[in-house]
Design a protein around this motif. Sequence first.
Motif, PDB file in Angstrom:
ATOM      1  N   CYS A 147      50.187  28.680  14.041  1.00 44.06           N
ATOM      2  CA  CYS A 147      49.658  28.960  12.712  1.00 44.06           C
ATOM      3  C   CYS A 147      50.787  28.949  11.675  1.00 44.06           C
ATOM      4  CB  CYS A 147      48.968  30.328  12.754  1.00 44.06           C
ATOM      5  SG  CYS A 147      48.663  31.091  11.168  1.00 44.06           S
ATOM      6  N   PRO A 148      50.837  27.937  10.795  1.00 39.11           N
ATOM      7  CA  PRO A 148      51.921  27.893   9.804  1.00 39.11           C
ATOM      8  C   PRO A 148      51.877  29.055   8.813  1.00 39.11           C
ATOM      9  CG  PRO A 148      50.368  26.081   9.453  1.00 39.11           C
ATOM     10  CD  PRO A 148      49.949  26.782  10.704  1.00 39.11           C
ATOM     11  N   THR A 149      50.698  29.539   8.477  1.00 38.58           N
ATOM     12  CA  THR A 149      50.600  30.659   7.547  1.00 38.58           C
ATOM     13  C   THR A 149      51.105  31.949   8.191  1.00 38.58           C
ATOM     14  OG1 THR A 149      48.698  29.555   6.561  1.00 38.58           O
ATOM     15  CG2 THR A 149      49.060  31.828   5.922  1.00 38.58           C
ATOM     16  N   CYS A 150      50.967  32.061   9.517  1.00 42.89           N
ATOM     17  CA  CYS A 150      51.489  33.235  10.218  1.00 42.89           C
ATOM     18  C   CYS A 150      53.012  33.294  10.078  1.00 42.89           C
ATOM     19  CB  CYS A 150      51.100  33.199  11.699  1.00 42.89           C
ATOM     20  SG  CYS A 150      49.322  33.289  11.990  1.00 42.89           S
ATOM     21  N   LYS A 151      53.647  32.150  10.191  1.00 43.04           N
ATOM     22  CA  LYS A 151      55.103  32.102  10.023  1.00 43.04           C
ATOM     23  C   LYS A 151      55.468  32.465   8.581  1.00 43.04           C
ATOM     24  CE  LYS A 151      59.162  29.257  10.584  1.00 43.04           C
ATOM     25  NZ  LYS A 151      59.688  27.912  10.670  1.00 43.04           N
ATOM     26  N   GLN A 152      54.671  32.003   7.644  1.00 46.86           N
ATOM     27  CA  GLN A 152      54.909  32.257   6.228  1.00 46.86           C
ATOM     28  C   GLN A 152      54.836  33.758   5.910  1.00 46.86           C
ATOM     29  OE1 GLN A 152      52.490  29.546   4.023  1.00 46.86           O
ATOM     30  NE2 GLN A 152      52.902  30.547   2.074  1.00 46.86           N
ATOM     31  N   GLU A 153      53.913  34.487   6.529  1.00 51.37           N
ATOM     32  CA  GLU A 153      53.744  35.905   6.238  1.00 51.37           C
ATOM     33  C   GLU A 153      54.641  36.795   7.095  1.00 51.37           C
ATOM     34  OE1 GLU A 153      49.819  37.497   7.055  1.00 51.37           O
ATOM     35  OE2 GLU A 153      50.069  37.226   9.201  1.00 51.37           O
ATOM     36  N   HIS A 154      55.272  36.229   8.103  1.00 54.72           N
ATOM     37  CA  HIS A 154      55.979  37.031   9.100  1.00 54.72           C
ATOM     38  C   HIS A 154      57.122  37.867   8.518  1.00 54.72           C
ATOM     39  CE1 HIS A 154      56.401  38.050  13.299  1.00 54.72           C
ATOM     40  NE2 HIS A 154      57.715  37.979  13.139  1.00 54.72           N
ATOM     41  N   SER A 155      57.895  37.314   7.597  1.00 55.34           N
ATOM     42  CA  SER A 155      58.992  38.098   7.014  1.00 55.34           C
ATOM     43  C   SER A 155      58.439  39.286   6.224  1.00 55.34           C
ATOM     44  CB  SER A 155      59.889  37.222   6.142  1.00 55.34           C
ATOM     45  OG  SER A 155      59.154  36.694   5.054  1.00 55.34           O
ATOM     46  N   GLN A 156      57.298  39.115   5.582  1.00 56.92           N
ATOM     47  CA  GLN A 156      56.661  40.228   4.854  1.00 56.92           C
ATOM     48  C   GLN A 156      56.218  41.315   5.833  1.00 56.92           C
ATOM     49  OE1 GLN A 156      56.495  40.777   1.674  1.00 56.92           O
ATOM     50  NE2 GLN A 156      55.000  42.386   1.507  1.00 56.92           N
ATOM     51  N   LEU A 157      55.654  40.920   6.973  1.00 60.62           N
ATOM     52  CA  LEU A 157      55.251  41.916   7.974  1.00 60.62           C
ATOM     53  C   LEU A 157      56.460  42.668   8.511  1.00 60.62           C
ATOM     54  CD1 LEU A 157      52.537  39.921   9.973  1.00 60.62           C
ATOM     55  CD2 LEU A 157      52.183  41.635   8.180  1.00 60.62           C
ATOM     56  N   ASN A 158      57.559  41.951   8.751  1.00 60.80           N
ATOM     57  CA  ASN A 158      58.786  42.606   9.198  1.00 60.80           C
ATOM     58  C   ASN A 158      59.268  43.608   8.152  1.00 60.80           C
ATOM     59  OD1 ASN A 158      59.769  41.718  11.852  1.00 60.80           O
ATOM     60  ND2 ASN A 158      59.680  39.683  10.958  1.00 60.80           N
ATOM     61  N   ARG A 159      59.217  43.234   6.885  1.00 63.76           N
ATOM     62  CA  ARG A 159      59.655  44.124   5.817  1.00 63.76           C
ATOM     63  C   ARG A 159      58.757  45.366   5.738  1.00 63.76           C
ATOM     64  NH1 ARG A 159      58.733  46.184   1.439  1.00 63.76           N
ATOM     65  NH2 ARG A 159      56.782  45.155   0.975  1.00 63.76           N
TER      66      ARG A 159
ATOM     67  N   GLY B 102      40.020  32.730  11.783  1.00 61.02           N
ATOM     68  CA  GLY B 102      41.225  31.976  12.102  1.00 61.02           C
ATOM     69  C   GLY B 102      42.426  32.840  11.796  1.00 61.02           C
ATOM     70  N   ALA B 103      43.568  32.410  12.249  1.00 60.54           N
ATOM     71  CA  ALA B 103      44.782  33.185  12.016  1.00 60.54           C
ATOM     72  C   ALA B 103      45.438  32.707  10.722  1.00 60.54           C
ATOM     73  CB  ALA B 103      45.729  33.020  13.200  1.00 60.54           C
ATOM     74  N   PRO B 104      46.090  33.606  10.008  1.00 56.59           N
ATOM     75  CA  PRO B 104      46.183  35.048  10.240  1.00 56.59           C
ATOM     76  C   PRO B 104      45.019  35.808   9.593  1.00 56.59           C
ATOM     77  CG  PRO B 104      47.581  34.466   8.390  1.00 56.59           C
ATOM     78  CD  PRO B 104      46.962  33.181   8.893  1.00 56.59           C
ATOM     79  N   GLU B 105      44.730  36.924  10.190  1.00 55.98           N
ATOM     80  CA  GLU B 105      43.803  37.900   9.622  1.00 55.98           C
ATOM     81  C   GLU B 105      44.403  39.275   9.861  1.00 55.98           C
ATOM     82  OE1 GLU B 105      39.675  37.639  10.684  1.00 55.98           O
ATOM     83  OE2 GLU B 105      39.589  35.515  10.173  1.00 55.98           O
ATOM     84  N   THR B 106      44.166  40.172   8.932  1.00 54.86           N
ATOM     85  CA  THR B 106      44.734  41.512   9.028  1.00 54.86           C
ATOM     86  C   THR B 106      43.645  42.537   8.766  1.00 54.86           C
ATOM     87  OG1 THR B 106      46.862  40.652   8.268  1.00 54.86           O
ATOM     88  CG2 THR B 106      46.563  43.035   8.186  1.00 54.86           C
ATOM     89  N   TYR B 107      43.609  43.539   9.619  1.00 54.86           N
ATOM     90  CA  TYR B 107      42.630  44.620   9.527  1.00 54.86           C
ATOM     91  C   TYR B 107      43.359  45.928   9.262  1.00 54.86           C
ATOM     92  CZ  TYR B 107      39.597  41.231  11.802  1.00 54.86           C
ATOM     93  OH  TYR B 107      38.878  40.103  12.100  1.00 54.86           O
TER      94      TYR B 107
ATOM     95  N   TYR C 219      39.058  47.773   6.380  1.00 53.04           N
ATOM     96  CA  TYR C 219      39.282  46.637   5.482  1.00 53.04           C
ATOM     97  C   TYR C 219      39.710  45.432   6.310  1.00 53.04           C
ATOM     98  CZ  TYR C 219      41.114  43.987   1.471  1.00 53.04           C
ATOM     99  OH  TYR C 219      41.352  43.029   0.523  1.00 53.04           O
ATOM    100  N   LYS C 220      39.316  44.254   5.842  1.00 54.78           N
ATOM    101  CA  LYS C 220      39.692  43.008   6.509  1.00 54.78           C
ATOM    102  C   LYS C 220      40.211  42.038   5.461  1.00 54.78           C
ATOM    103  CE  LYS C 220      37.674  39.114   9.037  1.00 54.78           C
ATOM    104  NZ  LYS C 220      36.464  38.610   9.699  1.00 54.78           N
ATOM    105  N   HIS C 221      41.360  41.445   5.748  1.00 51.87           N
ATOM    106  CA  HIS C 221      41.923  40.423   4.859  1.00 51.87           C
ATOM    107  C   HIS C 221      42.098  39.135   5.654  1.00 51.87           C
ATOM    108  CE1 HIS C 221      44.269  38.438   1.804  1.00 51.87           C
ATOM    109  NE2 HIS C 221      45.123  38.106   2.752  1.00 51.87           N
ATOM    110  N   ILE C 222      41.583  38.051   5.124  1.00 55.62           N
ATOM    111  CA  ILE C 222      41.735  36.735   5.744  1.00 55.62           C
ATOM    112  C   ILE C 222      42.842  36.002   4.998  1.00 55.62           C
ATOM    113  CG2 ILE C 222      40.617  34.526   6.226  1.00 55.62           C
ATOM    114  CD1 ILE C 222      37.950  36.086   6.238  1.00 55.62           C
ATOM    115  N   GLY C 223      43.826  35.519   5.748  1.00 54.61           N
ATOM    116  CA  GLY C 223      44.913  34.761   5.138  1.00 54.61           C
ATOM    117  C   GLY C 223      46.217  35.535   5.147  1.00 54.61           C
ATOM    118  N   GLU C 224      47.177  34.990   4.429  1.00 60.25           N
ATOM    119  CA  GLU C 224      48.543  35.505   4.403  1.00 60.25           C
ATOM    120  C   GLU C 224      48.624  36.891   3.758  1.00 60.25           C
ATOM    121  OE1 GLU C 224      52.808  34.404   2.270  1.00 60.25           O
ATOM    122  OE2 GLU C 224      51.034  33.221   1.831  1.00 60.25           O
ATOM    123  N   VAL C 225      49.430  37.747   4.374  1.00 58.37           N
ATOM    124  CA  VAL C 225      49.789  39.011   3.751  1.00 58.37           C
ATOM    125  C   VAL C 225      51.075  38.755   2.972  1.00 58.37           C
ATOM    126  CG1 VAL C 225      50.530  41.400   4.112  1.00 58.37           C
ATOM    127  CG2 VAL C 225      48.690  40.440   5.509  1.00 58.37           C
TER     128      VAL C 225
END
Length: 176
Positions: A73-85, A136-141, A151-157
């Motif tokens: 999932c390319p968007t998962c890689k895109q959001e990954h640094s934000q999740l780490n932060r 589809g990935a990513p999704e965040t609950y 709450y459910k968010h579809i897409g990049e965090v």
Amino acid sequence: MRRILVLLPLLIFVGLAIFLWRGIGQDTTTIPSPLLGKPVPEFSLTSLYDENQMMSAADFTGPALINVWATWCPTCKQEHSQLNRIARDEGVTIYGINYKDDREKAQVWLDKYLDPYAKNVFDPNGRLGLDLGVYGAPETYLIDAEGIIRYKHIGEVNERVWQTLKAKMKALEGGS
């Protein structure tokens, strides 16, 4: 009768225009989930890191985020640094669900890009994802202290989405 036939194309056009106009501007990242207000579905899957360690919904305690991700999932890689932060700087618990992926690739990926997840479930067939209603990935609950999906968010965090999630988490914690 002839007059109605002459006006029929106009009526069809107006009806179609109203239908399309209503759809424009709707936020597709906030598709309502039938699981809102319900607990995380029961499951029995292995940990991403240890195929002998079984995990279940009881392993997800909140308030926390649950992030559905995959190496493909390319968007998962895109959001990954934000999740780490978020996990590192804000101390937020994030649980991962590795969705329809390869265990070894996922482990290498997390070694390379760091691992923001307190626990990570391996969902190779997407069964848990299906039970969660994943599009589809990513999704965040967002789950509360009782493990109820709030709450459910579809897409990049990204930062904007994080501010929304953060406000919702504070509301769950009583505004503290």
